[in-house]
Design an enzyme around this catalytic site. Structure first.
Site, PDB file in Angstrom:
ATOM      1  N   ASP A  37      52.853 117.228 149.427  1.00 26.19           N
ATOM      2  CA  ASP A  37      52.761 118.318 149.904  1.00 26.19           C
ATOM      3  C   ASP A  37      52.832 118.550 151.312  1.00 26.19           C
ATOM      4  O   ASP A  37      51.718 117.675 152.099  1.00 26.19           O
ATOM      5  CB  ASP A  37      51.134 119.154 148.992  1.00 26.19           C
ATOM      6  CG  ASP A  37      51.185 120.649 148.445  1.00 26.19           C
ATOM      7  OD1 ASP A  37      52.057 121.393 147.636  1.00 26.19           O
ATOM      8  OD2 ASP A  37      51.099 121.000 149.769  1.00 26.19           O
ATOM      9  N   ASN A  90      60.848 120.283 145.728  1.00 27.23           N
ATOM     10  CA  ASN A  90      60.949 121.393 145.028  1.00 27.23           C
ATOM     11  C   ASN A  90      59.892 122.354 146.603  1.00 27.23           C
ATOM     12  O   ASN A  90      60.280 123.546 146.080  1.00 27.23           O
ATOM     13  CB  ASN A  90      59.005 121.426 144.093  1.00 27.23           C
ATOM     14  CG  ASN A  90      58.593 122.376 143.280  1.00 27.23           C
ATOM     15  OD1 ASN A  90      59.274 123.303 143.140  1.00 27.23           O
ATOM     16  ND2 ASN A  90      57.192 122.437 143.535  1.00 27.23           N
ATOM     17  N   TYR A 156      66.745 133.168 151.403  1.00 27.43           N
ATOM     18  CA  TYR A 156      66.797 131.996 150.007  1.00 27.43           C
ATOM     19  C   TYR A 156      67.977 132.405 149.556  1.00 27.43           C
ATOM     20  O   TYR A 156      68.057 131.028 148.341  1.00 27.43           O
ATOM     21  CB  TYR A 156      65.598 133.532 149.651  1.00 27.43           C
ATOM     22  CG  TYR A 156      64.836 132.849 148.471  1.00 27.43           C
ATOM     23  CD1 TYR A 156      63.927 131.384 148.542  1.00 27.43           C
ATOM     24  CD2 TYR A 156      65.295 132.744 147.076  1.00 27.43           C
ATOM     25  CE1 TYR A 156      63.445 131.031 147.551  1.00 27.43           C
ATOM     26  CE2 TYR A 156      64.722 132.314 145.520  1.00 27.43           C
ATOM     27  CZ  TYR A 156      64.056 131.154 146.005  1.00 27.43           C
ATOM     28  OH  TYR A 156      63.242 131.141 145.097  1.00 27.43           O
ATOM     29  N   LYS A 160      69.358 128.404 148.537  1.00 26.88           N
ATOM     30  CA  LYS A 160      69.327 128.416 146.952  1.00 26.88           C
ATOM     31  C   LYS A 160      71.365 127.914 146.527  1.00 26.88           C
ATOM     32  O   LYS A 160      71.193 126.885 145.331  1.00 26.88           O
ATOM     33  CB  LYS A 160      68.657 129.008 146.007  1.00 26.88           C
ATOM     34  CG  LYS A 160      66.933 129.181 146.358  1.00 26.88           C
ATOM     35  CD  LYS A 160      66.321 127.824 145.980  1.00 26.88           C
ATOM     36  CE  LYS A 160      64.643 128.059 146.421  1.00 26.88           C
ATOM     37  NZ  LYS A 160      64.187 126.691 146.376  1.00 26.88           N
ATOM     38  N   ILE A 189      59.470 133.109 138.197  1.00 26.72           N
ATOM     39  CA  ILE A 189      57.950 132.611 137.419  1.00 26.72           C
ATOM     40  C   ILE A 189      56.312 132.449 137.935  1.00 26.72           C
ATOM     41  O   ILE A 189      56.523 133.153 139.648  1.00 26.72           O
ATOM     42  CB  ILE A 189      58.484 130.655 137.587  1.00 26.72           C
ATOM     43  CG1 ILE A 189      59.445 130.362 137.327  1.00 26.72           C
ATOM     44  CG2 ILE A 189      57.061 129.648 136.976  1.00 26.72           C
ATOM     45  CD1 ILE A 189      59.825 130.632 135.725  1.00 26.72           C
ATOM     46  N   THR A 191      53.611 132.055 139.533  1.00 30.19           N
ATOM     47  CA  THR A 191      53.184 131.184 140.723  1.00 30.19           C
ATOM     48  C   THR A 191      52.341 131.677 141.796  1.00 30.19           C
ATOM     49  O   THR A 191      52.621 133.265 141.536  1.00 30.19           O
ATOM     50  CB  THR A 191      53.801 130.310 140.454  1.00 30.19           C
ATOM     51  OG1 THR A 191      54.684 130.536 141.665  1.00 30.19           O
ATOM     52  CG2 THR A 191      55.222 129.860 139.926  1.00 30.19           C
TER      53      THR A 191
HETATM   54  N1  LIG Z   1      58.218 131.580 141.199  1.00 37.33           N
HETATM   55  C1  LIG Z   1      59.367 131.712 140.992  1.00 37.33           C
HETATM   56  O1  LIG Z   1      59.618 132.175 140.637  1.00 37.33           O
HETATM   57  C2  LIG Z   1      60.952 131.016 140.979  1.00 37.33           C
HETATM   58  C3  LIG Z   1      61.519 131.157 141.223  1.00 37.33           C
HETATM   59  C4  LIG Z   1      62.606 130.317 140.815  1.00 37.33           C
HETATM   60  C5  LIG Z   1      62.435 128.835 142.323  1.00 37.33           C
HETATM   61  N2  LIG Z   1      61.227 128.604 142.555  1.00 37.33           N
HETATM   62  C6  LIG Z   1      61.321 127.833 143.928  1.00 37.33           C
HETATM   63  O2  LIG Z   1      60.561 126.747 142.844  1.00 37.33           O
HETATM   64  C7  LIG Z   1      59.442 125.624 144.098  1.00 37.33           C
HETATM   65  C8  LIG Z   1      58.585 126.006 144.132  1.00 37.33           C
HETATM   66  O3  LIG Z   1      57.731 127.472 144.388  1.00 37.33           O
HETATM   67  P1  LIG Z   1      56.291 127.873 143.130  1.00 37.33           P
HETATM   68  O4  LIG Z   1      56.475 129.338 143.183  1.00 37.33           O
HETATM   69  O5  LIG Z   1      55.738 126.703 142.750  1.00 37.33           O
HETATM   70  O6  LIG Z   1      55.790 128.287 144.685  1.00 37.33           O
HETATM   71  P2  LIG Z   1      54.190 127.788 145.791  1.00 37.33           P
HETATM   72  O7  LIG Z   1      54.060 128.085 146.981  1.00 37.33           O
HETATM   73  O8  LIG Z   1      53.704 128.344 144.256  1.00 37.33           O
HETATM   74  O9  LIG Z   1      54.007 126.220 145.812  1.00 37.33           O
HETATM   75  C9  LIG Z   1      54.941 125.929 146.986  1.00 37.33           C
HETATM   76  C10 LIG Z   1      54.082 124.452 147.149  1.00 37.33           C
HETATM   77  O10 LIG Z   1      55.027 124.368 148.115  1.00 37.33           O
HETATM   78  C11 LIG Z   1      54.200 123.338 149.161  1.00 37.33           C
HETATM   79  N3  LIG Z   1      55.172 123.533 150.447  1.00 37.33           N
HETATM   80  C12 LIG Z   1      55.854 124.754 151.038  1.00 37.33           C
HETATM   81  N4  LIG Z   1      56.485 124.511 152.712  1.00 37.33           N
HETATM   82  C13 LIG Z   1      56.162 122.658 152.391  1.00 37.33           C
HETATM   83  C14 LIG Z   1      56.934 122.062 153.087  1.00 37.33           C
HETATM   84  N5  LIG Z   1      57.641 123.174 154.129  1.00 37.33           N
HETATM   85  N6  LIG Z   1      56.659 120.406 152.974  1.00 37.33           N
HETATM   86  C15 LIG Z   1      56.046 120.184 151.712  1.00 37.33           C
HETATM   87  N7  LIG Z   1      55.114 121.041 150.729  1.00 37.33           N
HETATM   88  C16 LIG Z   1      55.614 122.439 151.131  1.00 37.33           C
HETATM   89  C17 LIG Z   1      53.076 124.355 149.584  1.00 37.33           C
HETATM   90  O11 LIG Z   1      52.099 124.334 149.778  1.00 37.33           O
HETATM   91  C18 LIG Z   1      53.255 124.670 148.144  1.00 37.33           C
HETATM   92  O12 LIG Z   1      51.938 123.642 147.234  1.00 37.33           O
HETATM   93  C19 LIG Z   1      60.570 126.594 145.099  1.00 37.33           C
HETATM   94  O13 LIG Z   1      61.706 125.667 146.072  1.00 37.33           O
HETATM   95  C20 LIG Z   1      60.502 127.506 144.519  1.00 37.33           C
HETATM   96  O14 LIG Z   1      61.748 128.165 145.603  1.00 37.33           O
HETATM   97  C21 LIG Z   1      60.651 129.559 142.332  1.00 37.33           C
END
Ligand SMILES: NC(=O)c1ccc[n+]([C@@H]2O[C@H](COP(=O)([O-])OP(=O)(O)OC[C@H]3O[C@@H](n4cnc5c(N)ncnc54)[C@H](O)[C@@H]3O)[C@@H](O)[C@H]2O)c1
Length: 249
Positions: A37, A90, A156, A160, A189, A191
């Protein structure tokens, strides 16, 4: 026998949300996990969490949008555990909210840099290492916005959709090299990424899911585990939704 026994797995963005749930499930299923991370505090806390339940994990800090750091991350994985079997790309960000004509160039570049370039850098160095290992599995976290629009978030949506395309190319190019690559498309989701949404906005989002609720990180992690394991041995170049029916409407 657990389904990831003797496997070495890497998860980016594993300090929070979906990535954290994936790292914990990989470890629970027997993998040695590299938790990576950009946020050191969250990454280290994830490792403690995994170790407290008897799992094996190591934190490596890396910004996925920086190719040198991503190359070093793969090297650190091999230094720690000798190989790389599974990688889940991720880490991702949402970016600003604006119509496309008003979308700032800075935010566009930032979102594409993390969500697309970062996944490409990950795959590039993971594939080289997996070829040395004689095989491996990559799972890229896309989104439902790899197939439908996210109004006011064109960077975004674009990033994707591109991750889905990149995943297809890798699936085709590495099909005969014992390396599989698939993408996952979660809907909304619960989060920290979504905690920033206001109450009204959250209700509007929930209404778009025929199941009448948002998803849980653990529900995404189960699909990622399946795609990372031998149970999905004939699946590559695919894009799989975990969306509570969002895209069926
Ligand atoms: N939450 C949702 O609704 C959702 C839906 C579809 C897809 N996603 C995708 O799932 C993935 C995770 O999302 P999440 O909701 O868990 O987000 P989150 O913000 O809870 O976690 C993301 C993590 O990525 C880390 N991060 C951000 N930029 C970074 C970088 N440049 N290098 C390394 N680490 C980095 C952050 O520090 C954080 O710990 C993302 O790719 C997001 O687009 C999320």
């Amino acid at each position: 026998m657990k389904i990831l026994d003797n496997k070495v797995a890497l998860v980016t963005g594993a300090g929070s949300g979906i990535g954290l749930a994936i790292a914990k499930l990989y470890a629970k299923e027997g993998a040695k996990v590299i938790v990576s991370d950009i946020n050191e505090e969250h990454g280290k806390s994830a490792v403690e969490d995994i170790k407290s339940t008897g799992g094996e994990a190591t934190f490596v800090k890396a910004d996925t949008s920086n190719p040198e750091q991503v190359e070093a991350l793969i090297k650190a994985t091999v230094d720690a555990y000798g190989r790389l079997d599974i990688a889940c790309n991720n880490a991702g960000i949402g970016g600003e909210q604006a119509t496309t004509g008003d979308y700032s160039i800075d935010s566009w570049k930032k979102v594409l840099n993390v969500n697309l370039d970062g996944v490409f850098y990950g795959c590039k160095y993971q594939l080289s290492q997996m070829e040395k290992n004689g095989g491996g599995v990559i799972v890229n976290i896309a989104s439902i916005h790899g197939t439908v629009a996210a109004p006011l978030s064109s960077a975004y949506t674009t990033s994707k959709h591109a991750v889905v395309g990149l995943t297809k190319n890798i699936g085709v190019e590495y099909g005969q090299k014992n390396i599989r690559c698939n993408a996952v498309g979660p809907a909304y989701i619960e989060t920290p990424l979504l905690e920033r949404a206001s109450g009204d906005m959250k209700e509007a989002l929930i209404a778009k899911h025929p199941m009448g609720r948002l998803g849980k990180s653990e529900e995404v992690a189960e699909l990622v585990l399946f795609l990372s394991s031998e149970k999905s041995s004939f699946m590559t170049g695919g894009y799989y939704l975990v969306d509570g029916g969002y895209t069926a409407v």
